[in-house]
Design a protein around this motif. Structure first.
Motif, mmCIF file in Angstrom:
data_model
loop_
_atom_site.group_PDB
_atom_site.id
_atom_site.type_symbol
_atom_site.label_atom_id
_atom_site.label_comp_id
_atom_site.label_asym_id
_atom_site.label_seq_id
_atom_site.Cartn_x
_atom_site.Cartn_y
_atom_site.Cartn_z
ATOM 1 N N ILE A 1 67.663 18.037 52.660
ATOM 2 C CA ILE A 1 66.458 17.214 52.602
ATOM 3 C C ILE A 1 65.685 17.579 51.344
ATOM 4 O O ILE A 1 65.683 18.747 50.927
ATOM 5 C CB ILE A 1 65.592 17.428 53.868
ATOM 6 C CG1 ILE A 1 64.392 16.482 53.871
ATOM 7 C CG2 ILE A 1 65.145 18.873 53.977
ATOM 8 C CD1 ILE A 1 63.593 16.527 55.156
ATOM 9 N N GLU A 2 65.059 16.589 50.718
ATOM 10 C CA GLU A 2 64.303 16.828 49.489
ATOM 11 C C GLU A 2 62.810 16.562 49.648
ATOM 12 O O GLU A 2 62.000 17.196 48.991
ATOM 13 C CB GLU A 2 64.852 15.962 48.358
ATOM 14 C CG GLU A 2 66.291 16.310 47.969
ATOM 15 C CD GLU A 2 66.801 15.456 46.828
ATOM 16 O OE1 GLU A 2 66.120 14.451 46.479
ATOM 17 O OE2 GLU A 2 67.866 15.779 46.285
ATOM 18 N N GLN A 3 62.448 15.622 50.516
ATOM 19 C CA GLN A 3 61.030 15.295 50.676
ATOM 20 C C GLN A 3 60.811 14.516 51.962
ATOM 21 O O GLN A 3 61.713 13.864 52.477
ATOM 22 C CB GLN A 3 60.532 14.470 49.489
ATOM 23 C CG GLN A 3 61.282 13.158 49.291
ATOM 24 C CD GLN A 3 60.691 12.299 48.182
ATOM 25 O OE1 GLN A 3 59.716 11.589 48.411
ATOM 26 N NE2 GLN A 3 61.276 12.378 46.993
ATOM 27 N N LEU A 4 59.595 14.613 52.465
ATOM 28 C CA LEU A 4 59.131 13.795 53.588
ATOM 29 C C LEU A 4 57.651 13.504 53.364
ATOM 30 O O LEU A 4 56.956 14.295 52.717
ATOM 31 C CB LEU A 4 59.305 14.522 54.926
ATOM 32 C CG LEU A 4 60.689 14.503 55.594
ATOM 33 C CD1 LEU A 4 60.660 15.368 56.846
ATOM 34 C CD2 LEU A 4 61.107 13.070 55.951
ATOM 35 N N PRO A 5 57.147 12.391 53.902
ATOM 36 C CA PRO A 5 55.700 12.179 53.856
ATOM 37 C C PRO A 5 54.980 13.350 54.517
ATOM 38 O O PRO A 5 55.444 13.883 55.539
ATOM 39 C CB PRO A 5 55.507 10.888 54.655
ATOM 40 C CG PRO A 5 56.820 10.183 54.560
ATOM 41 C CD PRO A 5 57.855 11.268 54.543
ATOM 42 N N ARG A 6 53.890 13.767 53.952
ATOM 43 C CA ARG A 6 53.158 14.916 54.483
ATOM 44 C C ARG A 6 52.848 14.752 55.968
ATOM 45 O O ARG A 6 52.940 15.704 56.745
ATOM 46 C CB ARG A 6 51.864 15.102 53.679
ATOM 47 C CG ARG A 6 50.942 16.185 54.208
ATOM 48 C CD ARG A 6 49.782 16.419 53.257
ATOM 49 N NE ARG A 6 48.780 17.318 53.815
ATOM 50 C CZ ARG A 6 47.731 17.786 53.153
ATOM 51 N NH1 ARG A 6 47.553 17.431 51.883
ATOM 52 N NH2 ARG A 6 46.856 18.603 53.726
ATOM 53 N N GLN A 7 52.499 13.553 56.365
ATOM 54 C CA GLN A 7 52.094 13.323 57.744
ATOM 55 C C GLN A 7 53.211 13.537 58.747
ATOM 56 O O GLN A 7 52.967 13.670 59.951
ATOM 57 C CB GLN A 7 51.564 11.901 57.897
ATOM 58 C CG GLN A 7 52.652 10.836 57.735
ATOM 59 C CD GLN A 7 52.084 9.440 57.734
ATOM 60 O OE1 GLN A 7 51.163 9.156 56.981
ATOM 61 N NE2 GLN A 7 52.610 8.587 58.574
ATOM 62 N N GLU A 8 54.485 13.567 58.268
ATOM 63 C CA GLU A 8 55.625 13.670 59.174
ATOM 64 C C GLU A 8 56.044 15.108 59.462
ATOM 65 O O GLU A 8 56.827 15.340 60.382
ATOM 66 C CB GLU A 8 56.821 12.904 58.590
ATOM 67 C CG GLU A 8 56.607 11.404 58.478
ATOM 68 C CD GLU A 8 56.439 10.744 59.834
ATOM 69 O OE1 GLU A 8 57.155 11.139 60.776
ATOM 70 O OE2 GLU A 8 55.583 9.852 59.964
ATOM 71 N N VAL A 9 55.584 16.072 58.682
ATOM 72 C CA VAL A 9 56.154 17.414 58.770
ATOM 73 C C VAL A 9 55.292 18.354 59.608
ATOM 74 O O VAL A 9 54.069 18.240 59.649
ATOM 75 C CB VAL A 9 56.361 18.016 57.363
ATOM 76 C CG1 VAL A 9 57.330 17.151 56.562
ATOM 77 C CG2 VAL A 9 55.046 18.176 56.618
ATOM 78 N N VAL A 10 55.964 19.297 60.236
ATOM 79 C CA VAL A 10 55.269 20.322 61.011
ATOM 80 C C VAL A 10 54.502 21.262 60.080
ATOM 81 O O VAL A 10 53.438 21.776 60.426
ATOM 82 C CB VAL A 10 56.270 21.117 61.870
ATOM 83 C CG1 VAL A 10 55.533 22.084 62.803
ATOM 84 C CG2 VAL A 10 57.166 20.188 62.679
ATOM 85 N N CYS A 11 55.050 21.458 58.883
ATOM 86 C CA CYS A 11 54.479 22.447 57.960
ATOM 87 C C CYS A 11 53.043 22.133 57.553
ATOM 88 O O CYS A 11 52.319 23.029 57.118
ATOM 89 C CB CYS A 11 55.363 22.578 56.720
ATOM 90 S SG CYS A 11 56.904 23.480 57.012
ATOM 91 N N GLN A 12 52.608 20.876 57.678
ATOM 92 C CA GLN A 12 51.226 20.580 57.327
ATOM 93 C C GLN A 12 50.263 21.324 58.251
ATOM 94 O O GLN A 12 49.149 21.666 57.857
ATOM 95 C CB GLN A 12 50.966 19.075 57.417
ATOM 96 C CG GLN A 12 51.123 18.498 58.817
ATOM 97 C CD GLN A 12 50.739 17.040 58.894
ATOM 98 O OE1 GLN A 12 49.780 16.629 58.254
ATOM 99 N NE2 GLN A 12 51.487 16.264 59.656
ATOM 100 N N TYR A 13 50.704 21.603 59.468
ATOM 101 C CA TYR A 13 49.878 22.366 60.406
ATOM 102 C C TYR A 13 49.888 23.852 60.086
ATOM 103 O O TYR A 13 48.930 24.580 60.390
ATOM 104 C CB TYR A 13 50.353 22.130 61.841
ATOM 105 C CG TYR A 13 50.095 20.726 62.331
ATOM 106 C CD1 TYR A 13 48.911 20.393 62.991
ATOM 107 C CD2 TYR A 13 51.017 19.712 62.108
ATOM 108 C CE1 TYR A 13 48.661 19.091 63.430
ATOM 109 C CE2 TYR A 13 50.782 18.413 62.535
ATOM 110 C CZ TYR A 13 49.606 18.108 63.186
ATOM 111 O OH TYR A 13 49.363 16.815 63.606
ATOM 112 N N THR A 14 50.979 24.315 59.462
ATOM 113 C CA THR A 14 51.057 25.718 59.062
ATOM 114 C C THR A 14 50.034 26.031 57.977
ATOM 115 O O THR A 14 49.575 27.164 57.854
ATOM 116 C CB THR A 14 52.479 26.047 58.569
ATOM 117 O OG1 THR A 14 53.421 25.725 59.597
ATOM 118 C CG2 THR A 14 52.639 27.518 58.231
ATOM 119 N N LEU A 15 49.665 25.021 57.186
ATOM 120 C CA LEU A 15 48.703 25.231 56.101
ATOM 121 C C LEU A 15 47.376 25.786 56.597
ATOM 122 O O LEU A 15 46.688 26.509 55.865
ATOM 123 C CB LEU A 15 48.450 23.912 55.353
ATOM 124 C CG LEU A 15 49.588 23.317 54.531
ATOM 125 C CD1 LEU A 15 49.148 22.000 53.913
ATOM 126 C CD2 LEU A 15 50.064 24.281 53.461
#
Length: 422
Positions: A69-83
């Motif tokens: 995988i190279e990219q996903l919309p920010r809204q789709e990823v779990v990692c945005q919550y890790t921030l």
């Protein structure tokens, strides 16, 4: 179905500014970080490990293990919550979490269940992304393994900052080369004048009996020629080195920038069904210019336009360089057929204020992408223009000055000689 608005870090603007200051090409880092994702997966005992850097619109996977995988919309990823977590985010069953149970990587064939993310924390305390491990089975990790993952995350940040240092050193080296070129250029005029003057005296010298003086002037003439040849050699050698290395190391031209933007943003266009076109100006498309922040500036504008352009719409990017005697002007346009903006929103953006709005397909807004672009353009002493009306699309124009060395050596030397011999 779209989940509720995710949490946004309190220092979001500072966070994305620091990420942009790294000035990374997200598509070129896999080889440098691949072994760290493999190590993280081995430590955690999971099948998948990813390094994600998260900007205003996109989660960029700069290295992966077990999932291409190279990219996903920010809204789709779990990692945005890790921030927004201080140390880690662990979710033992993604399918039991309302935020993620309907995501394709959970409900679909991939069937992921376990997630653990470690923030990529810089020295200033900003979280620019996440090191995450994932698996189809729940695999709670021991505190010792979590600590080992934190060490790996720290190494990732160290490497990213090392790349920034290397780029800074490259820029410094180029400035030193430029200084050497200017020194060589500056000595050509006076040395050329000495040679011209010595030549005149030599021509007139047979009429005088000052043999010793003539002999001395002859030596000056020969020495001056030698110095001038040395200056020519320095200029030709260093110019060749500079032209060969700089375009590859720290510069784009319109063609290389176009290729990079297509690679990074075509997936987003295809995913949303948008026609994505990049054009160059054939008369100036091979003129080199610094890479400095251009991927972040144009990339954020492209992502914003795609966010607010409906399915079947179009996003067009224009690249051009307007050549001048002392500096070039980089002129970039990003035009879309999207929903447009009222005048007050345009003014807010030009004043550097964050404005958060959801996209045409419900894409969640984070409110800092265009504010970041304005900040970066200002830092480069450039100008940003926006033309937009509701329901009539938007045109972003960026103008960035690029000072260049005006080393017209032959003309300078000729002028000096003419002055001395007139």
């Amino acid at each position: 179905m779209h989940s509720a608005q995710p949490p946004i870090p309190a220092n979001e603007m500072e966070r994305i500014i620091e990420l942009s200051e790294l000035d990374l090409d997200y598509s070129s880092l896999q080889d440098q970080f691949k072994e760290l994702t493999t190590l993280a997966a081995k430590v955690a005992g999971t099948n998948i490990s990813l390094i994600n850097l998260i900007d205003s619109y996109t989660s960029w996977t700069i290295a992966n293990h077990g999932l291409a995988i190279e990219q996903l919309p920010r809204q789709e990823v779990v990692c945005q919550y890790t921030l927004v977590e201080e140390e880690k985010l662990e979710i033992k069953d993604l399918s039991a979490d309302d935020r993620f149970k309907d995501k394709g990587y959970v409900s679909g064939e991939l069937g992921l269940r376990y997630y653990l993310g470690i923030p990529l924390k810089t020295a200033t305390g900003n979280h620019i992304g996440s090191l995450c491990v994932l698996d189809k089975e729940t695999k709670p990790l021991s505190p010792e393994k979590v600590e080992m993952l934190k060490i790996i995350a720290g190494e990732i940040v160290n490497r990213l900052q090392t790349y920034k240092l290397i780029h800074t050193l490259q820029a410094t080296m180029n400035e030193a080369i430029e200084s050497k070129l200017r020194v060589a250029h500056d000595i050509r005029g006076p040395i050329g004048g000495i040679i011209g003057l010595a030549g005149i005296i030599c021509e007139q010298g047979d009429k005088t009996t000052l043999a010793t003086v003539l002999n001395f002037i002859s030596i000056i003439h020969k020495s001056g020629n030698s110095i001038l040849e040395l200056a020519n050699e320095i200029l030709s050698t260093e110019t060749a080195k500079r032209n060969q290395a700089s375009v590859e190391a720290h510069q784009f031209n319109q063609l290389t920038l176009k290729d990079k933007l297509e690679k990074l943003y075509t997936p987003q266009a295809v995913n949303k069904g948008i026609d994505f076109v990049i054009t160059t100006h054939y008369q100036t498309e091979v003129i080199p210019f610094p890479k400095n922040k251009l991927l972040q500036i144009i990339g954020n504008l492209i992502s914003n336009s795609m966010k607010f352009t409906p399915i079947g719409g179009k996003v067009s990017v224009g690249l051009n360089v307007k050549s001048g005697s002392e500096e070039n002007i980089l002129h970039f346009t990003v035009q879309d057929t999207g929903i447009g903006m009222p005048a007050d929103k345009v003014q807010s953006i030009l004043e550097g204020e964050g404005v958060s709005t959801n996209g045409t397909q419900g894409e969640q807004g984070y409110g800092f992408g265009l504010a970041l672009v304005k900040h970066l353009v200002d830092s480069l002493k450039g100008e940003m223009k926006i033309t937009s009306q509701p329901n009539h699309g938007t045109i972003f124009e960026i103008f960035i000055p690029d000072k260049k060395a005006n080393l017209n050596l032959e003309q300078s030397t000729l002028s000096a000689s003419l002055v001395l011999t007139s």
